[in-house]
Design an enzyme around this catalytic site. Structure first.
Site, PDB file in Angstrom:
ATOM      1  N   TRP A 188       0.858  -1.190   0.000  1.00  0.00           N
ATOM      2  CA  TRP A 188       0.000   0.000   0.000  1.00  0.00           C
ATOM      3  C   TRP A 188       0.889   1.233   0.000  1.00  0.00           C
ATOM      4  O   TRP A 188       1.888   1.280   0.724  1.00  0.00           O
ATOM      5  CB  TRP A 188      -0.910   0.045   1.238  1.00  0.00           C
ATOM      6  CG  TRP A 188      -1.658   1.347   1.307  1.00  0.00           C
ATOM      7  CD1 TRP A 188      -2.794   1.667   0.631  1.00  0.00           C
ATOM      8  CD2 TRP A 188      -1.313   2.505   2.099  1.00  0.00           C
ATOM      9  NE1 TRP A 188      -3.170   2.961   0.935  1.00  0.00           N
ATOM     10  CE2 TRP A 188      -2.277   3.499   1.827  1.00  0.00           C
ATOM     11  CE3 TRP A 188      -0.277   2.791   2.983  1.00  0.00           C
ATOM     12  CZ2 TRP A 188      -2.247   4.757   2.422  1.00  0.00           C
ATOM     13  CZ3 TRP A 188      -0.227   4.050   3.569  1.00  0.00           C
ATOM     14  CH2 TRP A 188      -1.220   5.009   3.297  1.00  0.00           C
ATOM     15  N   GLU A 229      -3.083  -2.972  -2.551  1.00  0.00           N
ATOM     16  CA  GLU A 229      -4.220  -2.353  -1.860  1.00  0.00           C
ATOM     17  C   GLU A 229      -4.498  -0.942  -2.369  1.00  0.00           C
ATOM     18  O   GLU A 229      -3.626  -0.083  -2.357  1.00  0.00           O
ATOM     19  CB  GLU A 229      -3.925  -2.299  -0.355  1.00  0.00           C
ATOM     20  CG  GLU A 229      -5.008  -1.622   0.468  1.00  0.00           C
ATOM     21  CD  GLU A 229      -4.660  -1.580   1.946  1.00  0.00           C
ATOM     22  OE1 GLU A 229      -5.459  -1.025   2.717  1.00  0.00           O
ATOM     23  OE2 GLU A 229      -3.580  -2.088   2.324  1.00  0.00           O
ATOM     24  N   LYS A 231      -7.079   2.656  -2.468  1.00  0.00           N
ATOM     25  CA  LYS A 231      -7.693   3.533  -1.474  1.00  0.00           C
ATOM     26  C   LYS A 231      -8.517   4.599  -2.171  1.00  0.00           C
ATOM     27  O   LYS A 231      -8.232   4.986  -3.308  1.00  0.00           O
ATOM     28  CB  LYS A 231      -6.607   4.171  -0.601  1.00  0.00           C
ATOM     29  CG  LYS A 231      -7.152   4.909   0.620  1.00  0.00           C
ATOM     30  CD  LYS A 231      -6.069   5.202   1.627  1.00  0.00           C
ATOM     31  CE  LYS A 231      -6.651   5.896   2.856  1.00  0.00           C
ATOM     32  NZ  LYS A 231      -5.670   6.034   3.948  1.00  0.00           N
ATOM     33  N   ASP A 262     -10.134  -3.163   1.623  1.00  0.00           N
ATOM     34  CA  ASP A 262     -10.133  -2.589   2.970  1.00  0.00           C
ATOM     35  C   ASP A 262     -11.500  -1.962   3.230  1.00  0.00           C
ATOM     36  O   ASP A 262     -11.962  -1.120   2.458  1.00  0.00           O
ATOM     37  CB  ASP A 262      -9.029  -1.538   3.093  1.00  0.00           C
ATOM     38  CG  ASP A 262      -8.864  -1.018   4.513  1.00  0.00           C
ATOM     39  OD1 ASP A 262      -9.850  -0.487   5.057  1.00  0.00           O
ATOM     40  OD2 ASP A 262      -7.754  -1.111   5.054  1.00  0.00           O
ATOM     41  N   HIS A 265     -11.890   1.810   2.904  1.00  0.00           N
ATOM     42  CA  HIS A 265     -11.370   2.479   1.722  1.00  0.00           C
ATOM     43  C   HIS A 265     -12.411   2.690   0.627  1.00  0.00           C
ATOM     44  O   HIS A 265     -12.068   2.733  -0.555  1.00  0.00           O
ATOM     45  CB  HIS A 265     -10.184   1.706   1.162  1.00  0.00           C
ATOM     46  CG  HIS A 265      -8.964   1.804   2.016  1.00  0.00           C
ATOM     47  ND1 HIS A 265      -7.734   1.304   1.638  1.00  0.00           N
ATOM     48  CD2 HIS A 265      -8.769   2.361   3.244  1.00  0.00           C
ATOM     49  CE1 HIS A 265      -6.848   1.545   2.588  1.00  0.00           C
ATOM     50  NE2 HIS A 265      -7.462   2.170   3.581  1.00  0.00           N
ATOM     51  N   HIS A 289      -8.856  -6.356   4.629  1.00  0.00           N
ATOM     52  CA  HIS A 289      -8.497  -5.556   5.790  1.00  0.00           C
ATOM     53  C   HIS A 289      -9.801  -5.100   6.432  1.00  0.00           C
ATOM     54  O   HIS A 289     -10.515  -4.273   5.860  1.00  0.00           O
ATOM     55  CB  HIS A 289      -7.640  -4.351   5.384  1.00  0.00           C
ATOM     56  CG  HIS A 289      -6.182  -4.668   5.323  1.00  0.00           C
ATOM     57  ND1 HIS A 289      -5.217  -3.713   5.107  1.00  0.00           N
ATOM     58  CD2 HIS A 289      -5.514  -5.842   5.477  1.00  0.00           C
ATOM     59  CE1 HIS A 289      -4.024  -4.280   5.117  1.00  0.00           C
ATOM     60  NE2 HIS A 289      -4.182  -5.569   5.335  1.00  0.00           N
ATOM     61  N   ASP A 297     -12.260   7.075   6.107  1.00  0.00           N
ATOM     62  CA  ASP A 297     -11.364   5.971   6.463  1.00  0.00           C
ATOM     63  C   ASP A 297     -10.677   6.265   7.794  1.00  0.00           C
ATOM     64  O   ASP A 297      -9.498   6.573   7.859  1.00  0.00           O
ATOM     65  CB  ASP A 297     -10.325   5.802   5.351  1.00  0.00           C
ATOM     66  CG  ASP A 297      -9.326   4.688   5.655  1.00  0.00           C
ATOM     67  OD1 ASP A 297      -9.696   3.759   6.398  1.00  0.00           O
ATOM     68  OD2 ASP A 297      -8.196   4.765   5.174  1.00  0.00           O
ATOM     69  N   ASP A 299     -10.533   4.214  10.500  1.00  0.00           N
ATOM     70  CA  ASP A 299      -9.925   3.045  11.159  1.00  0.00           C
ATOM     71  C   ASP A 299     -10.370   2.871  12.599  1.00  0.00           C
ATOM     72  O   ASP A 299      -9.555   2.740  13.510  1.00  0.00           O
ATOM     73  CB  ASP A 299      -8.399   3.131  11.076  1.00  0.00           C
ATOM     74  CG  ASP A 299      -7.882   2.878   9.667  1.00  0.00           C
ATOM     75  OD1 ASP A 299      -8.249   1.843   9.095  1.00  0.00           O
ATOM     76  OD2 ASP A 299      -7.131   3.715   9.137  1.00  0.00           O
ATOM     77  N   ASP A 329      -7.388  -3.977  10.454  1.00  0.00           N
ATOM     78  CA  ASP A 329      -6.683  -2.737  10.125  1.00  0.00           C
ATOM     79  C   ASP A 329      -7.404  -1.557  10.769  1.00  0.00           C
ATOM     80  O   ASP A 329      -8.298  -0.957  10.173  1.00  0.00           O
ATOM     81  CB  ASP A 329      -6.590  -2.546   8.611  1.00  0.00           C
ATOM     82  CG  ASP A 329      -5.728  -1.348   8.242  1.00  0.00           C
ATOM     83  OD1 ASP A 329      -5.171  -0.711   9.154  1.00  0.00           O
ATOM     84  OD2 ASP A 329      -5.606  -1.057   7.039  1.00  0.00           O
TER      85      ASP A 329
END
Length: 421
Positions: A188, A229, A231, A262, A265, A289, A297, A299, A329
């Site tokens: 990434w 990955e 985004k 993810d 994302h 993820h 995003d 997390d 993640d």
């Protein structure tokens, strides 16, 4: 009747209830115990790493909060991770970023890392019987300060990051070979622009060429699996992300790489679960993820919400567990970091448990028969079946705390270990 007997009695009753709709609970749990979740090292120290302790976090990443007791050394991080793993059922994994090497206090630049810098991690993983996953670290470095790495217009800087990713693959392969389980090495990069660019094509062509160099050397898939990955955007890259999803999906399909999906994302209105079957029509395997974006995003720690249940349900109904690698993640510095790992991993596994108890075969038959009335009715009734009793039994059978009992262990560890750092 003691607590253990209560769990077993509730489980026995739940088995009968599930059997009535054609669900084999024992088979579901045998499947669940084969699914590992990879805990991410960056939750344990707020994405700090051990290259330059206390350095500035870059790449558009932000860890908020200042909860006491974060890990400061590889030994502390390993101890914390081992505590979390002891509270999570099943045989799970641990996921490392490249700047978490055991560098012994020496300055080792990203294009100089070698497997020996991760020997202590390999030895630790071997001692507790888990696998490792890996990631190049293309952020928090002077050569990524302007927001570009593998797509950088300066050939020398671009070559630096190519070398870093090449070495990361070698480290991943060394881990996989030593531990007898393939390491997923995921690339990434944060590359992008804050405002609208004049040239969208150039950086993407440079990135494609750089990835060709990164993956040029074939590695045994028994030791290393390559993932890439994408985004949606990042802080400082709000208007243009070089490695967007369409770019990486195209590259993965063309070159046979794993696509990393993810959960944070995508646009908040997108359904990530719906993407799984689409992508797996064209790539051999995927990396997930699992995160929780709150408006962006961000997390957040994974909770048992509809989005997570949908992901688990799609993996089970599509028979994709054997083609999917699941990792966490998120990074929350506002709460106990071991608790964050434990909550997230247990929720991922709990969601899979619920999905495996779904009467999927019966639902598919009703759908093929055109009986959408019965399909909807059974979908809704199954939502309140006693999955909690099955989950509690699974935890007990794996020797980890049942229910909220794990929290007391974390609080004790916090008092004895974390607060003394």
């Amino acid at each position: 009747m003691n607590a253990s007997n209560n769990v077993e009695k509730s489980f026995s009753l739940a088995k009968e209830r599930y059997a009535a709709i054609g669900v084999d609970v024992d088979r579901a749990l045998k499947t669940l115990e084969k699914v590992p979740v990879s805990l991410h090292c960056w939750q344990g120290d707020d994405v700090g790493g051990f290259e330059n302790f206390g350095g500035t976090l870059g790449g558009g990443l932000v860890a908020t909060g200042n909860y006491p007791g974060k890990a400061r050394t590889p030994d502390e991080l390993r101890a914390d991770a081992e505590k979390a793993l002891s509270l999570i059922p099943g045989k799970n994994r641990f996921n490392l970023h490249a700047f978490y090497g055991d560098f012994g206090g020496k300055k080792v630049d990203r294009n100089q890392i070698r497997p020996e810098h991760f020997k202590s991690w390999i030895d630790w993983a071997k001692s507790i019987g888990i696998g490792l996953d890996f990631n190049p670290t293309c952020f928090s470095h002077p050569k990524s300060a302007n927001g570009f790495t593998l797509s950088h217009p300066d050939k020398a800087i671009r070559q630096f990051w190519i070398q870093h990713c090449q070495l990361s693959r070698e480290i991943g392969a060394a881990m996989g070979k030593a531990l007898g389980s393939p390491t997923v090495t995921n690339v990434w990069i944060p590359d992008g622009m804050k405002d609208s660019p004049a040239d969208r094509r150039g950086p993407r062509e440079r990135l494609a060429s750089a990835l060709d160099e990164v993956f040029k050397k074939p590695l045994d898939p028994k030791h290393n699996l390559d993932a890439i990955e994408g985004k949606l955007f990042g802080i400082g890259a709000e208007s243009y992300t070089v490695g967007m999803h369409e770019f990486y999906l195209g590259y993965a399909v063309k070159n046979g790489k794993l696509v990393c999906l993810d959960a944070g994302h995508y646009h908040p209105t997108e359904n990530m679960a719906d993407k799984i079957s689409s992508v797996l029509c064209f790539v051999p395997e995927i990396l997930l993820h699992v995160s929780r974006g709150v408006r962006w995003d961000s997390d957040h720690v994974v909770i048992l919400d509809d989005a997570l249940l949908g992901i688990a349900q799609e993996l089970v109904r599509g028979d994709y567990l054997g083609r999917t690698h699941i990792g966490l993640d998120f990074f929350d510095a506002s709460i106990n970091r071991i608790a964050a790992w434990t909550i997230g991993a247990r929720n991922m596994l709990r969601a899979l448990c619920i999905a495996l108890l779904d009467p999927a075969d019966k639902l598919k038959k009703l759908e093929l028969a055109g009986d959408y009335t019965s399909r909807l009715a059974l979908m809704e009734e199954s939502k309140t079946l006693p999955f909690g009793a099955v989950w509690d039994y699974y935890c007990q059978s794996k020797g980890v705390p049942v229910g909220e009992a794990w929290l007391a262990e974390v609080k004790t560890y916090e008092k004895k270990v974390l607060l003394n750092r």
